[in-house]
Design a protein around this motif. Sequence first.
Motif, short mmCIF file in Angstrom:
data_model
loop_
_atom_site.label_atom_id
_atom_site.label_comp_id
_atom_site.label_asym_id
_atom_site.label_seq_id
_atom_site.Cartn_x
_atom_site.Cartn_y
_atom_site.Cartn_z
N LEU A 207 48.83 27.48 40.39
CA LEU A 207 48.78 28.92 40.21
C LEU A 207 48.69 29.63 41.56
O LEU A 207 49.36 30.65 41.79
CB LEU A 207 47.57 29.27 39.34
CG LEU A 207 47.53 30.64 38.66
CD1 LEU A 207 48.71 30.82 37.73
CD2 LEU A 207 46.22 30.80 37.88
N ALA B 295 42.60 28.99 34.88
CA ALA B 295 43.15 27.64 34.99
C ALA B 295 42.19 26.66 34.33
O ALA B 295 40.97 26.81 34.45
CB ALA B 295 43.39 27.26 36.45
N TRP C 229 42.70 35.43 36.91
CA TRP C 229 43.62 34.33 36.62
C TRP C 229 42.80 33.19 36.06
O TRP C 229 41.66 32.95 36.47
CB TRP C 229 44.34 33.87 37.89
CG TRP C 229 45.08 34.94 38.62
CD1 TRP C 229 45.47 36.15 38.13
CD2 TRP C 229 45.51 34.90 39.98
NE1 TRP C 229 46.12 36.86 39.10
CE2 TRP C 229 46.17 36.13 40.25
CE3 TRP C 229 45.42 33.96 41.00
CZ2 TRP C 229 46.72 36.42 41.49
CZ3 TRP C 229 45.96 34.23 42.24
CH2 TRP C 229 46.61 35.46 42.47
#
Length: 243
Positions: free
Chosen positions: A41, A32, A30
């Motif tokens: 998130l 960010a 993931w």
Amino acid sequence: MKILLIDDHPLFREGVALLLKPLVEDLQTWEAGSCEEAFALLAQRGGADLVMIDLGLPGLSGLEGLARLRSDHPEVPVVVMSSADDKDTVLAALDAGAMGFIPKSSTSQVMLGALRLILAHGIYLPPSAFLGGRAPPAAERTAAAPPSPARERRPADLGLTPRQADVLHLLLQGKPAKLIGRQLNLSLSTVKAHTSAVLRALNVTTRTQAVLAASRMGLCFENATPPREATAEPDGLGGIKWA
């Protein structure tokens, strides 16, 4: 396994995500661009298995984000990635609860080895944490740790009981006293007493000093079982070893 990358440079995040592919099977990364985006998130998708965070972030700083991550998600190891790897910066990251510090100048081999050590509940530190300043280029390339002791030392060698060794094991991982107590089924006062004993045995007064001392002596823990995806200690890297 889910790894959250927090860095404000999309190209760097994409590059790290590609480099992480050999780490484990079924890896999810993931991304960010800020701490605020990362927290949103995590709230949306749930906890990650590992967080990698830059220090130079817009908005909430990397150190502030690291402290909040350790407070809100104490079970998740957090690794700092930074182009600034002087001793003060490394120690500040450790003080905030980081389980490792990987300079951005490191090779992909060093980064993967450091992450394997961290996923096995070890702690990786760059040479600059011990050299008193920024590591020279040769040391950066190899991530050579301080000279290893003639033999590995175990908590019993320091006069610690098995339960005190358990507390030290979790303390070095940055676990707060309440979480250590829950995990070991101990009262808070007992955890504090054991913590005082292990710090005295290492001749230190803080967790950060304990991490450095344990790294220097090559302290080895026998009872912790690393995750299936991780190896106990990558070749050629310094750190604390969980056998």
